[in-house]
Design an enzyme around this catalytic site. Sequence first.
Site, PDB file in Angstrom:
ATOM      1  N   SER A   1      50.658 -20.369  32.892  1.00 54.08           N
ATOM      2  CA  SER A   1      52.113 -20.244  32.976  1.00 54.08           C
ATOM      3  C   SER A   1      52.485 -19.947  34.418  1.00 54.08           C
ATOM      4  O   SER A   1      51.659 -19.427  35.188  1.00 54.08           O
ATOM      5  CB  SER A   1      52.589 -19.085  32.085  1.00 54.08           C
ATOM      6  OG  SER A   1      53.942 -18.754  32.322  1.00 54.08           O
TER       7      SER A   1
ATOM      8  N   TYR B   1      51.904 -10.589  28.860  1.00 55.23           N
ATOM      9  CA  TYR B   1      51.865 -12.049  28.972  1.00 55.23           C
ATOM     10  C   TYR B   1      51.458 -12.472  30.385  1.00 55.23           C
ATOM     11  O   TYR B   1      50.550 -13.296  30.573  1.00 55.23           O
ATOM     12  CB  TYR B   1      53.242 -12.612  28.628  1.00 55.23           C
ATOM     13  CG  TYR B   1      53.338 -14.117  28.688  1.00 55.23           C
ATOM     14  CD1 TYR B   1      52.860 -14.901  27.655  1.00 55.23           C
ATOM     15  CD2 TYR B   1      53.941 -14.754  29.776  1.00 55.23           C
ATOM     16  CE1 TYR B   1      52.956 -16.287  27.700  1.00 55.23           C
ATOM     17  CE2 TYR B   1      54.037 -16.126  29.837  1.00 55.23           C
ATOM     18  CZ  TYR B   1      53.548 -16.894  28.787  1.00 55.23           C
ATOM     19  OH  TYR B   1      53.650 -18.267  28.849  1.00 55.23           O
TER      20      TYR B   1
ATOM     21  N   LYS C   1      48.033 -14.454  31.546  1.00 50.32           N
ATOM     22  CA  LYS C   1      48.106 -15.779  32.150  1.00 50.32           C
ATOM     23  C   LYS C   1      47.489 -15.808  33.549  1.00 50.32           C
ATOM     24  O   LYS C   1      46.948 -16.833  33.976  1.00 50.32           O
ATOM     25  CB  LYS C   1      49.565 -16.256  32.174  1.00 50.32           C
ATOM     26  CG  LYS C   1      50.135 -16.556  30.790  1.00 50.32           C
ATOM     27  CD  LYS C   1      49.318 -17.592  30.036  1.00 50.32           C
ATOM     28  CE  LYS C   1      49.991 -18.039  28.740  1.00 50.32           C
ATOM     29  NZ  LYS C   1      49.198 -19.059  28.018  1.00 50.32           N
TER      30      LYS C   1
END
Length: 252
Positions: free
Chosen positions: A131, A144, A148
């Site tokens: 991401s 998150y 990532k």
Amino acid sequence: MTRRVLVTAGASGVGHAMAAAFDAAGYDVWVTDIDQSALDILPDHWVAHRADVTNEADMSAVFQAVGAAGGLDVLCANAGVAGPTNAIEDIDLDAWRACVAVNLDGAFLAAKHAAPMMKSARAGSIILTSSTAGQYGYPFRAPYASAKWAVIGLMKTLAMELGPMGIRANAICPGAVEGPRMEGVLAREAAAKGMTRDEVYQGYASGTSMGRFVEAQDIANMAVFLASDAARLVSGQVIAVDGHTVNPDPKL
């Protein structure tokens, strides 16, 4: 000879777009997902397995089946979850671990079980979905973003470790992707920041030089390219498909 691709979380969203794009490119398509209802409505000629990417027994069974079918040419380790949207001091440890498990452990387990088949063939392409949060960070989304970033580290290591055996590894970094998952993110961020959904949406869009979200198909197109012979010497790369992020944290 027909090539085979396995896409984790391939029954919906970006994963489904990837699977469809590989199908159109002539690949035999295998998908895993935890959503049985979504698996039930996939095209009949796709091979679908219900599997939890964080469960090694599930993943081992899937890859054993792939091996029995003749091996694997391309792995798209795509499974991911958004995780909690909170200030760092308000993030629950179990929520942190659950987010990291899907986004990072899932990629690790997929690569772990794909590698022996690809080593045997002395060829293969491993594509990890990271991401732009794995390039810049992401306020209020620490689990998150951390996972990532780690996915990129995993990819770089795979490229170095497996490259001598003809196996390539790359990471795609989507920006904000139109669809139900991003709508959930927008809603949670709007609530956390006291803003409207549209204000948050415009904040994301204005953080790119092209001023827009990307589509799942844009990610799928890049995956097919990275798996192709046209990218035969592309490995160890972090490739953003995001409309060119110029401000990862626009002032909203």
